[in-house]
Design a protein around this motif. Sequence first.
Motif, short mmCIF file in Angstrom:
data_model
loop_
_atom_site.label_atom_id
_atom_site.label_comp_id
_atom_site.label_asym_id
_atom_site.label_seq_id
_atom_site.Cartn_x
_atom_site.Cartn_y
_atom_site.Cartn_z
N GLU A 172 0.84 -1.27 -0.29
CA GLU A 172 0.00 -0.09 -0.02
C GLU A 172 0.98 1.16 -0.04
OE1 GLU A 172 -2.96 0.62 -0.50
OE2 GLU A 172 -3.70 -1.40 -0.51
N THR A 189 7.46 4.49 0.36
CA THR A 189 7.87 5.70 -0.26
C THR A 189 7.49 6.85 0.69
OG1 THR A 189 7.43 4.91 -2.53
CG2 THR A 189 7.40 7.36 -2.41
N TRP A 225 5.43 10.42 0.55
CA TRP A 225 4.77 10.89 -0.53
C TRP A 225 4.58 12.30 0.02
CZ3 TRP A 225 2.09 7.96 -4.28
CH2 TRP A 225 2.48 6.74 -4.14
N THR A 245 2.88 14.48 3.02
CA THR A 245 3.53 14.05 4.19
C THR A 245 4.28 15.69 4.40
OG1 THR A 245 3.94 11.98 4.73
CG2 THR A 245 5.63 13.42 5.52
N GLY A 292 -1.48 4.88 8.53
CA GLY A 292 -0.95 4.57 7.26
C GLY A 292 0.38 5.57 7.37
N GLN A 329 1.01 3.08 12.65
CA GLN A 329 0.32 2.00 11.73
C GLN A 329 0.54 2.07 10.49
OE1 GLN A 329 -2.34 2.59 9.55
NE2 GLN A 329 -2.52 0.48 9.00
N ASP A 330 1.01 0.79 9.82
CA ASP A 330 0.98 0.76 8.34
C ASP A 330 0.25 -0.48 7.93
OD1 ASP A 330 2.55 2.16 5.94
OD2 ASP A 330 2.59 -0.10 5.64
N TYR A 331 -0.13 -0.64 6.67
CA TYR A 331 -0.86 -2.03 6.25
C TYR A 331 0.33 -3.17 6.29
CZ TYR A 331 -3.10 -5.24 3.36
OH TYR A 331 -3.79 -6.57 2.99
N GLY A 386 -1.22 -4.12 9.84
CA GLY A 386 -2.43 -4.61 9.52
C GLY A 386 -3.42 -3.55 9.03
N TRP A 442 -6.84 -1.57 8.70
CA TRP A 442 -7.38 -0.53 9.40
C TRP A 442 -8.24 -0.97 10.77
CZ3 TRP A 442 -7.58 3.08 4.93
CH2 TRP A 442 -6.51 3.65 4.91
N SER A 479 -1.80 10.93 6.07
CA SER A 479 -1.36 11.61 4.63
C SER A 479 -1.43 10.25 3.44
CB SER A 479 0.25 12.24 4.77
OG SER A 479 0.85 12.10 3.45
N GLU A 480 -2.06 10.90 2.60
CA GLU A 480 -2.12 10.12 1.39
C GLU A 480 -2.65 8.64 1.70
OE1 GLU A 480 -0.33 11.04 -1.93
OE2 GLU A 480 0.79 12.67 -1.44
N THR A 481 -3.86 8.57 2.27
CA THR A 481 -4.61 7.53 2.46
C THR A 481 -5.71 7.61 2.05
OG1 THR A 481 -4.81 8.55 4.83
CG2 THR A 481 -3.26 6.84 4.72
N TYR A 484 -6.56 7.49 -1.29
CA TYR A 484 -6.82 7.45 -2.95
C TYR A 484 -7.50 6.21 -3.38
CZ TYR A 484 -3.50 3.57 -0.87
OH TYR A 484 -3.05 2.61 -0.10
N TYR A 496 -11.68 1.65 0.47
CA TYR A 496 -11.27 1.63 1.90
C TYR A 496 -11.78 2.64 2.70
CZ TYR A 496 -7.14 -0.43 -0.40
OH TYR A 496 -6.10 -1.41 -1.29
N1 SAM Z 1 1.55 8.46 4.89
C1 SAM Z 1 2.69 7.99 4.25
C2 SAM Z 1 3.14 9.06 3.31
O1 SAM Z 1 2.50 10.05 3.29
O2 SAM Z 1 4.25 9.03 3.00
C3 SAM Z 1 2.53 6.60 3.40
C4 SAM Z 1 1.40 7.02 2.37
S1 SAM Z 1 1.04 5.42 1.54
C5 SAM Z 1 0.54 5.88 -0.03
C6 SAM Z 1 -0.51 4.75 2.05
C7 SAM Z 1 -0.43 4.21 3.44
O3 SAM Z 1 -1.86 3.70 4.03
C8 SAM Z 1 0.40 3.03 3.51
O4 SAM Z 1 1.46 3.06 4.39
C9 SAM Z 1 -0.73 1.90 3.83
O5 SAM Z 1 0.00 1.05 4.63
C10 SAM Z 1 -1.79 2.60 4.51
N2 SAM Z 1 -3.07 1.88 4.09
C11 SAM Z 1 -3.89 2.18 2.98
N3 SAM Z 1 -4.86 1.65 2.83
C12 SAM Z 1 -4.97 0.88 4.00
C13 SAM Z 1 -5.99 -0.09 4.51
N4 SAM Z 1 -6.96 -0.42 4.07
N5 SAM Z 1 -5.70 -0.83 5.93
C14 SAM Z 1 -4.65 -0.42 6.48
N6 SAM Z 1 -3.63 0.69 5.99
C15 SAM Z 1 -4.01 1.07 4.74
#
Ligand code: SAM
Length: 314
Positions: free
Chosen positions: A101, A105, A107, A110, A133, A154-156, A210, A212, A235-237, A239, A243
């Motif tokens: 996800e 990177t 993004w 942030t 995220g 938290q990250d996926y 995991g 959300w 940030s950037e969550t 898209y 979800y």
């Molecule tokens: N916040 C960071 C940034 O701005 O650099 C990362 C953004 S990245 C594009 C999206 C983040 O949202 C990922 O780290 C992903 O793990 C988390 N994420 C997206 N969909 C998710 C979901 N359904 N459940 C858990 N985490 C999710």
Amino acid sequence: SAEKSSQAADAVGDSSPRLGTNNDQDEKPPQKNLCFKAAKEHDIPEDLNKVLENKVMETVSGLYYRNMSVVEMTGLGDADKEGIVSKSVSSHSDLIPGVYEGGLTIWECTFDLIDYFSEAEIQFTKKTVLDLGCGAGLLGIVALRSKAEKVHYQDYNSTVIDEITLPNAVANCVRTGSGVDTKTSQPPSKRPKKAEHLRNMLTRCRFFSGEWSEVSRLLLSSNKPFSKYDIILTSETIYNPDYYGALHDTLAQLLDKNGRVYLASKVHYFGVGGGIPLFEKFIEEKNVFRTSIVKTIDKGLQRCIMEMAFKYSS
Ligand code: SAM
């Protein structure tokens, strides 16, 4: 600032890659996998030096981060089911088979949100904060350095937490912890012991991976004491509209009744379909939160900072 944006551009790389499983723009991450991705808490390793061992750290906006696009990855093994299998890195989606996800990177939103914290003088002192995220975790790290009482990340993807978020948190505590460093000119009696200070900062952090809804369930059902967050940063969550339900409910379950969410996002995510107007509409229909756009950034792809609070809050 110009310096910041050029660094940010380096750090973020391609600002609009396809998110999800691979480079096929029509393919979305399989919903099925997302729903069943269990949540897990990642322990902070005893030996913090090991966390940074052999890791090349770079800096952006005064923060340390591990640049995964240039790191040569050796000996990482299969940390878990999504263990990193590729030794030479050609693209991020090669690193984590299955659903990835975007957490490897940093993004660009942030950096928008970090700028906004100082412009709007957001106060983190004594606050409990969730970086939802988190990817690299820079938002949480800024909150931690701004004296937040607790910061949860938290990250996926669990590989992202182990290989990026945790090392970044450690690096920023070790090297910059509130400006306290044993090499400073403070008299010895006033110098906190380095390792002790680092531990102290890190004991204010917890790390989760995991999906959300699963993370939310884990937090709310855990034996460890849990208090709802004063501030949720994300940030950037937004898209992927698939979800939105899980994201909305997680925010509703985890935010303190007088808490605030600061969400940074591009206005439109071309190819994936989500963005600010769609998310705003979704939130409005649920009738739980009020939202306001507190900043719009027109440079490059249009981006926004949105503030959210419960409708009935003060
Ligand atoms: N916040 C960071 C940034 O701005 O650099 C990362 C953004 S990245 C594009 C999206 C983040 O949202 C990922 O780290 C992903 O793990 C988390 N994420 C997206 N969909 C998710 C979901 N359904 N459940 C858990 N985490 C999710």
